[in-house]
Design a protein around this motif. Structure first.
Motif, PDB file in Angstrom:
ATOM      1  N   ASP A  63       0.831  -1.201   0.000  1.00 22.38           N
ATOM      2  CA  ASP A  63       0.000   0.000   0.000  1.00 22.38           C
ATOM      3  C   ASP A  63       0.869   1.256   0.000  1.00 22.38           C
ATOM      4  OD1 ASP A  63      -2.287  -1.485   0.011  1.00 22.38           O
ATOM      5  OD2 ASP A  63      -2.602  -1.368   2.173  1.00 22.38           O
ATOM      6  N   GLU A  64       0.391   2.305  -0.663  1.00 21.94           N
ATOM      7  CA  GLU A  64       1.126   3.571  -0.706  1.00 21.94           C
ATOM      8  C   GLU A  64       0.420   4.596   0.153  1.00 21.94           C
ATOM      9  OE1 GLU A  64       1.718   6.915  -4.029  1.00 21.94           O
ATOM     10  OE2 GLU A  64       2.904   5.103  -4.424  1.00 21.94           O
ATOM     11  N   GLY A  65       1.185   5.226   1.035  1.00 26.27           N
ATOM     12  CA  GLY A  65       0.646   6.267   1.904  1.00 26.27           C
ATOM     13  C   GLY A  65       1.304   7.591   1.624  1.00 26.27           C
ATOM     14  N   GLN A  66       0.690   8.667   2.095  1.00 26.75           N
ATOM     15  CA  GLN A  66       1.245  10.010   1.961  1.00 26.75           C
ATOM     16  C   GLN A  66       1.943  10.390   3.253  1.00 26.75           C
ATOM     17  OE1 GLN A  66       1.111  12.017  -0.938  1.00 26.75           O
ATOM     18  NE2 GLN A  66       0.500  10.031  -1.776  1.00 26.75           N
ATOM     19  N   TRP A  67       3.257  10.660   3.163  1.00 26.21           N
ATOM     20  CA  TRP A  67       4.058  10.971   4.343  1.00 26.21           C
ATOM     21  C   TRP A  67       4.694  12.346   4.177  1.00 26.21           C
ATOM     22  CZ3 TRP A  67       2.603   7.502   7.592  1.00 26.21           C
ATOM     23  CH2 TRP A  67       2.380   6.183   7.192  1.00 26.21           C
ATOM     24  N   PRO A  68       5.019  13.022   5.303  1.00 26.12           N
ATOM     25  CA  PRO A  68       5.674  14.337   5.193  1.00 26.12           C
ATOM     26  C   PRO A  68       7.004  14.229   4.455  1.00 26.12           C
ATOM     27  CG  PRO A  68       4.905  13.919   7.437  1.00 26.12           C
ATOM     28  CD  PRO A  68       4.758  12.623   6.695  1.00 26.12           C
ATOM     29  N   ARG A  69       7.274  15.187   3.596  1.00 25.89           N
ATOM     30  CA  ARG A  69       8.561  15.212   2.886  1.00 25.89           C
ATOM     31  C   ARG A  69       9.679  15.405   3.898  1.00 25.89           C
ATOM     32  NH1 ARG A  69      10.453  15.887  -2.125  1.00 25.89           N
ATOM     33  NH2 ARG A  69       8.336  16.054  -2.980  1.00 25.89           N
ATOM     34  N   PRO A  70      10.773  14.640   3.787  1.00 22.33           N
ATOM     35  CA  PRO A  70      11.875  14.758   4.760  1.00 22.33           C
ATOM     36  C   PRO A  70      12.475  16.161   4.763  1.00 22.33           C
ATOM     37  CG  PRO A  70      12.104  12.762   3.440  1.00 22.33           C
ATOM     38  CD  PRO A  70      11.027  13.576   2.803  1.00 22.33           C
ATOM     39  N   GLU A  71      12.635  16.712   5.970  1.00 22.02           N
ATOM     40  CA  GLU A  71      13.227  18.034   6.131  1.00 22.02           C
ATOM     41  C   GLU A  71      14.220  18.023   7.279  1.00 22.02           C
ATOM     42  OE1 GLU A  71      10.304  21.035   6.669  1.00 22.02           O
ATOM     43  OE2 GLU A  71       9.624  21.008   4.575  1.00 22.02           O
ATOM     44  N   LEU A  72      15.168  18.956   7.223  1.00 21.49           N
ATOM     45  CA  LEU A  72      16.180  19.095   8.269  1.00 21.49           C
ATOM     46  C   LEU A  72      16.326  20.567   8.606  1.00 21.49           C
ATOM     47  CD1 LEU A  72      18.618  18.071   9.995  1.00 21.49           C
ATOM     48  CD2 LEU A  72      20.021  18.408   7.954  1.00 21.49           C
ATOM     49  N   GLY A  73      16.263  20.883   9.892  1.00 24.64           N
ATOM     50  CA  GLY A  73      16.465  22.253  10.332  1.00 24.64           C
ATOM     51  C   GLY A  73      17.900  22.450  10.781  1.00 24.64           C
ATOM     52  N   CYS A  74      18.620  23.333  10.118  1.00 21.19           N
ATOM     53  CA  CYS A  74      20.006  23.625  10.471  1.00 21.19           C
ATOM     54  C   CYS A  74      20.017  24.664  11.596  1.00 21.19           C
ATOM     55  CB  CYS A  74      20.756  24.144   9.246  1.00 21.19           C
ATOM     56  SG  CYS A  74      22.504  24.531   9.557  1.00 21.19           S
ATOM     57  N   PRO A  75      20.988  24.597  12.522  1.00 19.64           N
ATOM     58  CA  PRO A  75      21.079  25.597  13.597  1.00 19.64           C
ATOM     59  C   PRO A  75      21.219  27.038  13.098  1.00 19.64           C
ATOM     60  CG  PRO A  75      22.422  23.700  14.131  1.00 19.64           C
ATOM     61  CD  PRO A  75      21.955  23.509  12.720  1.00 19.64           C
ATOM     62  N   CYS A  76      21.658  27.197  11.835  1.00 21.19           N
ATOM     63  CA  CYS A  76      21.791  28.556  11.302  1.00 21.19           C
ATOM     64  C   CYS A  76      20.445  29.163  10.937  1.00 21.19           C
ATOM     65  CB  CYS A  76      22.735  28.557  10.092  1.00 21.19           C
ATOM     66  SG  CYS A  76      21.993  27.874   8.583  1.00 21.19           S
ATOM     67  N   GLY A  77      19.393  28.353  11.015  1.00 19.22           N
ATOM     68  CA  GLY A  77      18.053  28.836  10.709  1.00 19.22           C
ATOM     69  C   GLY A  77      17.513  28.394   9.371  1.00 19.22           C
ATOM     70  N   THR A  78      18.349  27.758   8.565  1.00 16.87           N
ATOM     71  CA  THR A  78      17.917  27.293   7.251  1.00 16.87           C
ATOM     72  C   THR A  78      17.168  25.970   7.364  1.00 16.87           C
ATOM     73  OG1 THR A  78      19.832  28.349   6.214  1.00 16.87           O
ATOM     74  CG2 THR A  78      18.684  26.664   4.929  1.00 16.87           C
ATOM     75  N   VAL A  79      16.059  25.848   6.669  1.00 18.97           N
ATOM     76  CA  VAL A  79      15.304  24.597   6.616  1.00 18.97           C
ATOM     77  C   VAL A  79      15.588  23.937   5.274  1.00 18.97           C
ATOM     78  CG1 VAL A  79      13.030  23.511   6.675  1.00 18.97           C
ATOM     79  CG2 VAL A  79      13.506  25.489   8.125  1.00 18.97           C
ATOM     80  N   LEU A  80      16.009  22.670   5.324  1.00 18.81           N
ATOM     81  CA  LEU A  80      16.423  21.966   4.111  1.00 18.81           C
ATOM     82  C   LEU A  80      15.441  20.868   3.754  1.00 18.81           C
ATOM     83  CD1 LEU A  80      20.191  21.563   5.058  1.00 18.81           C
ATOM     84  CD2 LEU A  80      19.133  23.390   3.710  1.00 18.81           C
ATOM     85  N   SER A  81      15.115  20.773   2.466  1.00 22.18           N
ATOM     86  CA  SER A  81      14.291  19.688   1.940  1.00 22.18           C
ATOM     87  C   SER A  81      15.219  18.613   1.393  1.00 22.18           C
ATOM     88  CB  SER A  81      13.371  20.210   0.828  1.00 22.18           C
ATOM     89  OG  SER A  81      12.635  19.151   0.244  1.00 22.18           O
ATOM     90  N   LEU A  82      15.064  17.382   1.887  1.00 19.05           N
ATOM     91  CA  LEU A  82      15.950  16.289   1.516  1.00 19.05           C
ATOM     92  C   LEU A  82      15.468  15.596   0.241  1.00 19.05           C
ATOM     93  CD1 LEU A  82      18.371  15.845   3.413  1.00 19.05           C
ATOM     94  CD2 LEU A  82      16.407  16.835   4.567  1.00 19.05           C
ATOM     95  N   PRO A  83      16.389  15.206  -0.642  1.00 19.81           N
ATOM     96  CA  PRO A  83      15.986  14.539  -1.889  1.00 19.81           C
ATOM     97  C   PRO A  83      15.575  13.098  -1.646  1.00 19.81           C
ATOM     98  CG  PRO A  83      18.373  14.612  -1.749  1.00 19.81           C
ATOM     99  CD  PRO A  83      17.857  15.381  -0.558  1.00 19.81           C
ATOM    100  N   VAL A  84      14.530  12.667  -2.317  1.00 16.77           N
ATOM    101  CA  VAL A  84      14.073  11.287  -2.241  1.00 16.77           C
ATOM    102  C   VAL A  84      14.070  10.703  -3.651  1.00 16.77           C
ATOM    103  CG1 VAL A  84      12.677  11.608  -0.175  1.00 16.77           C
ATOM    104  CG2 VAL A  84      11.649  11.979  -2.411  1.00 16.77           C
ATOM    105  N   ARG A  85      14.203   9.387  -3.741  1.00 16.94           N
ATOM    106  CA  ARG A  85      14.200   8.725  -5.040  1.00 16.94           C
ATOM    107  C   ARG A  85      12.786   8.751  -5.624  1.00 16.94           C
ATOM    108  NH1 ARG A  85      17.471   4.827  -2.124  1.00 16.94           N
ATOM    109  NH2 ARG A  85      19.630   4.955  -2.786  1.00 16.94           N
ATOM    110  N   ASP A  86      12.698   8.846  -6.978  1.00 13.91           N
ATOM    111  CA  ASP A  86      11.389   8.714  -7.626  1.00 13.91           C
ATOM    112  C   ASP A  86      10.838   7.353  -7.304  1.00 13.91           C
ATOM    113  OD1 ASP A  86      11.660  11.199  -8.748  1.00 13.91           O
ATOM    114  OD2 ASP A  86      12.593  10.429 -10.548  1.00 13.91           O
TER     115      ASP A  86
END
Length: 205
Positions: A63-86
Motif C-alpha cells: 500500500d502507498e501512503g502520503q508521508w511528510p517530505r523529509p526536512e532538516l532544520g540547520c542551527p543557522c536557521g535554514t530549513v532543508l528539503s531532503l531529496p528522495v528517489r522517484d
C-alpha cells in the motif's frame, strides 16, 4: 529499514547526518522514504501544501501512503528539503508484464504467501518481493507449494534484488521463473525458466 544521508547546509556549509523518519503503515510495518544520495538538497523558502507530502509504498503490504517530505532544520536557521528517489511502483510493473503474458484478471492474493505482495489470477500465482533483500530457496519452495495447493499452472517470483546461485538452482529444479525488477528496465529474467517465458511475452517491457 531507515536510511541515513550526510547533508551539507548550502547557507553555512555545516554538515549534518540525517536519518529518514519511519511512520507506521496501516498494516503495522514501519515505513520510511528512500533518500537519494545523488539528489540535491534544497532550501525551503516558501511552502505549498501539495509539496509537503510524498508517496511512500510499504514494502510489506504494497500500500502507498502520503508521508511528510523529509526536512532538516540547520542551527543557522535554514530549513532543508531532503531529496528522495522517484518511487518505482513494482506492482504496476509486474501487472503490466503479466498482461503481456496473457494474464489480465489479477488481484491480490489472500494471506499465506511468503513475505511480500502476492498476486493471483486464473491459473497463475505471483510473488513480488519489494524489500530489496535477496530471496531464499525456502521462499521459492513455499511459493511453489502454495501454487500446487491452488492448482496454479504458472508460478512466478519477482524481486528487486539479485538471486543467489542456490536460489536460482532450486527455482530451475521446480521450474519457477525468477525475475529481477529495476526502474526503467522492466522485469529481467534471472533463470532459464524466466528466459523461456519472456520469449512468449507480446510487447513486454
Amino acid at each position: 529499514m531507515t536510511e541515513s544521508l550526510t547533508v551539507r547546509c548550502p547557507s553555512c556549509r555545516r554538515a549534518h547526518r540525517y536519518t529518514a523518519p519511519a511512520y507506521p503503515c496501516a498494516c503495522g510495518v514501519p515505513v520510511a522514504p528512500s533518500l537519494d544520495p545523488d539528489g540535491t538538497v534544497a532550501e525551503v523558502r516558501h511552502r505549498a501544501w501539495e509539496e509537503e507530502w510524498i508517496g511512500v509504498r510499504c514494502a510489506a503490504c504494497g500500500d502507498e501512503g502520503q508521508w511528510p517530505r523529509p526536512e532538516l532544520g540547520c542551527p543557522c536557521g535554514t530549513v532543508l528539503s531532503l531529496p528522495v528517489r522517484d518511487p518505482f511502483d513494482t506492482v504496476t510493473a509486474v501487472v503490466r508484464y503479466l498482461g503481456a503474458l496473457g494474464h489480465h484478471d489479477l488481484h491480490r492474493a489472500r494471506r499465506g504467501l511468503t513475505p511480500g505482495i502476492g498476486l493471483t489470477g486464473r491459473g497463475v500465482l505471483v510473488q513480488i518481493d519489494p524489500t530489496g533483500s535477496p530471496a531464499t530457496a525456502r521462499d521459492v519452495e513455499c511459493l511453489w507449494l502454495t501454487a500446487m495447493t491452488r492448482s496454479a499452472r504458472r508460478v512466478l517470483h519477482f524481486s528487486l534484488a539479485a538471486y543467489p546461485a542456490d536460489v536460482r538452482a532450486r527455482a530451475d529444479l521446480l521450474h519457477v521463473p525468477l525475475f529481477v525488477l529495476g526502474p526503467g528496465t522492466g522485469p529481467r529474467p534471472a533463470n532459464a525458466p524466466a528466459a523461456a517465458l519472456a520469449e512468449t511475452a507480446d510487447g513486454a517491457p
